[in-house]
Each structure stands twice: as structure tokens, then as C-alpha cells.
Design an enzyme around this catalytic site. Structure first.
Site, PDB file in Angstrom:
ATOM      1  N   GLU A 168       0.825  -1.217   0.000  1.00  0.00           N
ATOM      2  CA  GLU A 168       0.000   0.000   0.000  1.00  0.00           C
ATOM      3  C   GLU A 168       0.856   1.264   0.000  1.00  0.00           C
ATOM      4  O   GLU A 168       0.454   2.311   0.488  1.00  0.00           O
ATOM      5  CB  GLU A 168      -0.966   0.031   1.192  1.00  0.00           C
ATOM      6  CG  GLU A 168      -1.748  -1.234   1.425  1.00  0.00           C
ATOM      7  CD  GLU A 168      -2.384  -1.784   0.168  1.00  0.00           C
ATOM      8  OE1 GLU A 168      -2.716  -1.000  -0.728  1.00  0.00           O
ATOM      9  OE2 GLU A 168      -2.540  -3.002   0.067  1.00  0.00           O
ATOM     10  N   GLY A 169       2.047   1.162  -0.566  1.00  0.00           N
ATOM     11  CA  GLY A 169       2.956   2.299  -0.635  1.00  0.00           C
ATOM     12  C   GLY A 169       3.996   2.206   0.462  1.00  0.00           C
ATOM     13  O   GLY A 169       3.678   2.157   1.647  1.00  0.00           O
TER      14      GLY A 169
END
Length: 606
Positions: A444-445
């Protein structure tokens, strides 16, 4: 094998005493049924399920892992039975709208559920967790027909969901997505491409899996402006709502990973798979952010959960294991050695874990109130109000995800250290927590991406420092009210200094970036970590203020609990918060110390 015990006392302290969730829920239409008695009953049942069903599968699931045969994934022994119990308990629909079969409770109730289940067994919780993000995306951006088709079986837990972003040539840089979607005469699309690192991409827990897929339409603009979003189910739905024929999506392989082995991470091959556009053409990334932000907040739990689990197990070990004598004299004179709990350095590690777990939990619960208001505004057709709460939550999201997962990794490693050599051995479970937690700073980054989102996008570009000013105004108002109490005054004074410094650092970075474009990228990580330490300091001050008031009032059965809160708050301020100043100094250092060495000179021949 150590066991997980849900920290219900600490959870209820935050819910009822620090953040006044009973009043919060009473102000929400969706909170009508979230009375204190109902909330307590739900927490108790969730704790029971987490402790008795999920926790025992944590180590066995890691040992067995997932298997792939003929394009179908099998989860570890016990997972299907546990998931069936999860479905029977109605857990998937806890916060889902009643119109689609859910219980209609506030969104934050889902976070409380996810925290306990995720701490007990994170790999298992990823399967229903990914479904929640897919459900939110369909609910906010899908057509009425799509909602009717997919949300009912997903809310029941009969169908699952995924998010399919990453491809072999691109991860964070989604502008490089190559998966194609060709329009068909019937209004559907044929989706072709390969997606990698797809959590819960295939499994045997549900009868169908609904993939949310980024792909490009023919003649779409290049880069992120040309990406659309599609629903691509594993089995095409029948008109009666059941699963129909097999779609053209297959699991090509399972990733061999460092951890979360019981969670199926798949390479998915889409070969003329039938898909359906969700949201406007070429605006898929904007729609996908609904999913990604849901996932990022969920991932922040993987900072708090491992810290809590590792702390519980390390504390139990330190209370029993004996080694050497305390430097201040014998503590267990009748024994051959003193217990680890009497050694100051072990205390340092345990208190660090405790401060991270409980401080991080407070950060999550504070943000969850904003999420409740945002979801409520969307449901009531109040887009401007929803945007206001979304902006506030958007500022906190990268801090929650980036900072808490970094500290969760630290806490997990400290747990291994408390065990010494035994922590490195699989049978004790401590090294598994480290392996399972490591991914949280990546998906998610990465932390660097979260940092750029916070400083470059949320603070400088979108608000010109306004996001920091608004948040620190809230912190400063609280801090001033603590100055009249002798025990709380040090917290208030320090917070006031930090709010001023945070704003000053923001302005200095803004000015420096005008002359040096690399400054934002070079300073972002330190800015995020500084922001995290200050935000957690605010949470610890809030908890300390409540604990002090409870001790002052007297007559409580939990006096030891409140004394511990104050002591841990002091530990955090004196031992962990000073790290913020190192980040403050580092973020202002010139970019040349990172960028002056040519890329080719960073490599050396051996």
C-alpha cells in the site's frame, strides 16, 4: 506456544474514557445500535473468536503455508473452518450497510474487529480485510446494478474481493500499467494482462472472488490519466445472484515470501477475462484511492498488532526467564538468578513495545472517529462535509501507515531481543512476528511513498502548510489546558514547543523547496517520522490526562492501570520522543549530502 489475549481493558479505556465513543456513536445515525452494552458484547465475542479460533492457527499456518495445484489455491489446515465460523458470526457485515445485508454499525467497529483478529492472526485477517476494501470501492463508485450484484454476497462473506494494481514492470508508479481492457458490444470489457503481489488473489475460503482491476482502455491517455477501474469476478455472476461460468482469470503462481506464508500472494493472469467498468473512464486511480486508503488504515493496524503481540509474549517470557543478578542487588534471592523483568535494559525494550502498541492504538482510534463521520456524510449525500473529514483523515493516513508500521517492526525486533537466542528459534514464534510484520512498511505504498504523500502532496502542494496548522491548533489547545496540573505540565509544555517547531519546520521546508526541488524528497522520511512522534506524544498526553483525573478522583479498582499509563507516558516523553529532534535536524540538512555523488560512483568494484 504463547497465546494472544485481547487487550480489552486498554481498548475500553480509549473508547470510553479518552475518546468518549458512547457519545460519539450517539451522535451518528449508524450508531443507534452501537450502545455501550452492544459494543461490549461485540468486543467480547470478537476477543473470544480471536483468542480461541485464530490465534492457535497462527504458527501452524505459517509452517504449512498455501499450496497451488491446477490453478487453484488451498489455504492451510483449519483456515476454511475458521473462515466459516467468521461468516456464521456475521463479522464481515459488521459495518456494512443494512440495505446490502450488513449490520449497519459505524465504520470504526470494523477497525476494532480488525485489530483483534489481525493481532491474533494477521495472515488470516488479510482474506476478509481485502474484501472490505473492495466492498467500499463498489459501494462508493459502482452502479446500482453492480451494488446489487456484488455487495450482498460479499457482505455475507460468501464472496471475497481483492485489489489488483501492481504489474511486473510497475509497483507504485501506476502510470506504467499495461493491462488492457477492450470494450465489447454488450457493454462489458475483455481484460488482458498480468498482475503480481495480489494478496488473497485466489483461495478456497469463498465460492467466488471479485477482483478490482486497474487497466487501460484503447486510445487512453498515457500515464495515470489513462487508467480505468474494472470489476473482474473469478466466476461470472448468474442472473439469480449465484456464481456462473469460470472467468478468464487464473493464479499462475504463488509468491515465495519472507513472511505471511498463510496469506496467498498470487500472480494473476487475465486472459480475455470479462470485466465491468466501475466509475468513469480514465478515472480509475481516483476510484482506487478509496480502496487504497481503506487498505492503508488497515495496514496501520499491522504496526499496532505486532507490537501488542510481541509485547505480550516478551513480557510473559521476561517474567519467567532467569538470567544473572540485577545490578542493584538480588531481587529473587531464593533463586539461582533474577528474572529478566528486573534488568533495566529488558525494561527499556518492554516499555518501548508497550508505548508503541498503546500509543499506536490511540492514534488509530482517534482517526477512526473521523472515518465514521466521513462515511456517514457519504451515506447522507453530503459531499462537502465528507470532503472535510476526508481531508483531515487524509493528513493522518500516511502518518498512521508509515510511522506505525516502522515502529511495529521495531517492536517486533525488540521482542526477539528480549528472548535472546530463543527468539531466533521458530518454536517460540517471535521470529515469525518479525517476518510477518516486515511487509507492512512495503505494501500500500512504502514508507518513502507515504512520506512523499504527506509532505509533498498533503502538506505543501494541497494545503501550503495548512494541514499542519490545523492539526497543531487542536494539539496546542489541549496542551494549554494541562499547564495547571503539576504532573501533566511537562507534557503540556513539551507539546506546545513541538507544535511551534512543527509549523516552523514546515515553513522552512516550503521555502527551501523553492530553491532546491530535491529538498522535499530528501526531507520527506524525516518529516513523516517527526510527525508520527509528535502525534503519538499528543495521544500519550491525552491518556495521561485521563489517568491523572481518575487517580485524583480515587475509588477506582484499576488504580494500578492508571499509574501504569502515567508511567508509560513519562517513559515515552523522556526516552522515545527525543528521537523527533534528530529527525528535525536531519530533515533540514541540504539535499547535496544525498545527491552530490553521481549514481555511477555509488557502485564499487570488488
Amino acid at each position: 506456544m504463547p497465546v494472544y489475549k485481547a487487550p480489552l481493558r486498554d481498548m475500553k479505556f480509549l473508547l470510553n474514557e479518552v475518546f468518549d465513543y458512547p457519545a460519539h456513536y450517539a451522535s451518528l445515525p449508524s450508531g443507534e445500535n452501537a450502545t455501550p452494552d452492544i459494543v461490549d458484547a461485540i468486543l467480547a465475542e470478537c476477543a473470544k473468536f480471536s483468542e480461541q479460533v485464530l490465534s492457535p492457527l497462527y504458527q501452524s499456518g505459517d509452517e504449512e503455508g498455501c499450496t497451488l495445484a491446477d490453478g487453484e489455491v488451498k489455504t492451510p489446515s483449519g483456515y476454511k473452518e475458521a473462515y466459516d465460523q467468521y461468516v456464521m458470526g456475521g463479522w464481515q457485515g459488521l459495518s456494512a450497510p443494512e440495505e446490502f445485508g450488513g449490520h449497519g454499525l459505524p465504520a470504526s467497529m470494523g477497525l476494532l474487529k480488525q485489530e483483534m483478529m489481525g493481532t491474533a492472526n494477521w495472515p488470516f485477517s488479510m482474506y476478509p480485510g481485502l474484501s472490505m476494501g473492495a466492498m467500499n470501492t463498489i459501494y462508493l463508485h459502482g452502479s446500482d446494478e453492480q451494488k446489487q450484484t456484488y455487495l450482498h454476497p460479499m457482505t455475507e462473506g460468501r464472496w471475497a474481493g481483492t485489489m489488483c494494481l501492481t504489474e511486473p514492470q510497475c509497483g507504485t508508479d501506476l502510470g506504467q500499467v499495461k493491462t488492457k481492457a477492450e470494450p465489447q458490444a454488450d457493454g462489458s470489457y475483455k481484460v488482458t494482462g498480468t498482475k503480481i503481489f495480489i494478496s488473497s488473489g485466489d483461495h478456497d475460503l469463498t465460492e467466488n472472488i471479485v477482483h478490482i482491476v486497474l487497466a487501460r482502455l484503447p486510445e487512453a491517455p498515457k500515464g495515470t490519466r489513462g487508467i480505468s477501474l474494472f470489476i473482474v469476478p473469478k466466476f461470472l455472476p448468474n442472473p439469480d445472484g449465484g456464481k456462473g461460468e469460470r472467468n478468464g482469470v487464473v493464479c499462475g503462481s504463488l509468491e515465495k515470501k519472507m513472511g505471511i506464508n498463510a496469506s496467498a500472494t498470487c500472480v494473476l493472469n487475465f486472459d480475455d477475462a470479462t470485466g465491468y467498468l466501475i466509475g468513469p473512464e480514465n478515472e480509475g486511480l481516483e476510484c482506487m484511492f478509496t480502496f487504497m486508503n481503506t487498505a492503508r488504515i488497515g495496514t496501520a493496524i499491522q504496526g499496532v498488532g505486532p507490537a501488542e503481540l510481541s509485547y505480550q509474549w516478551a513480557l510473559a517470557y521476561a517474567r519467567e526467564r532467569r538470567s544473572m543478578r540485577s545490578v542493584s542487588g538480588k531481587k529473587d534471592p531464593d533463586q539461582v538468578a533474577d528474572r529478566l523483568i528486573h534488568h533495566a535494559d529488558v525494561r527499556r525494550m518492554l516499555l518501548t513495545q508497550k508505548a508503541i502498541a498503546e500509543g499506536g492504538r490511540a492514534m488509530l482510534y482517534d482517526a477512526a472517529r473521523l472515518a465514521d463521520h466521513m462515511v456517514e456524510a457519504h451515506a447522507n449525500g453530503e459531499p462537502e462535509k465528507a470532503d472535510q473529514y476526508d481531508d483531515k483523515l487524509g493528513f493522518l493516513t500516511p502518518i498512521l501507515k508509515g510511522f506505525l508500521t516502522e515502529l511495529g517492526n521495531e517492536a517486533a525486533n525488540l521482542g526477539v531481543q528480549v528472548f535472546g537466542g530463543h527468539g531466533y528459534i521458530r518454536e517460540h514464534g517471535m521470529e515469525q512476528i518479525v517476518r510477518d510484520t516486515r511487509i507492512a512498511t512495503l505494501y500500500e505504498g512504502t514508507t518513502g511513498i507515504q512520506a512523499l504523500d504527506l509532505l509533498g502532496r498533503k502538506v505543501l502542494l494541497m494545503t501550503q502548510g495548512g494541514a499542519v496548522r490545523n492539526f497543531t491548533y487542536r494539539v496546542a489547545n489541549f496542551a494549554r489546558r494541562q499547564l495547571t496540573d503539576k504532573r501533566l505540565r511537562p507534557f503540556g509544555v513539551e507539546l506546545l514547543k513541538l507544535t511551534g517547531q512543527w509549523n516552523l519546520l514546515t515553513v522552512r521546508l516550503m521555502l527551501a523547496a523553492r530553491k532546491d526541488r530535491e529538498m522535499v524528497s530528501c526531507a520527506a522520511h524525516d518529516f513523516l517520522m517527526y510527525s508520527g512522534y509528535v502525534t503519538m506524544a499528543y495521544m500519550w498526553a491525552r491518556m495521561a490526562a485521563v489517568a491523572q483525573q481518575k487517580l485524583r478522583d480515587g475509588g477506582e479498582d484499576s488504580e494500578a492501570f492508571y499509574r501504569s499509563k502515567l508511567a508509560t507516558a513519562e517513559f515515552y516523553y523522556e526516552r522515545l520522543l527525543p528521537r523527533a529532534q534528530a529527525h528535525a535536524s536531519s530533515m533540514l540538512s541540504p539535499s547535496r549530502n544525498l545527491m552530490q555523488t553521481p549514481a555511477e560512483e555509488l557502485a564499487f568494484d570488488i
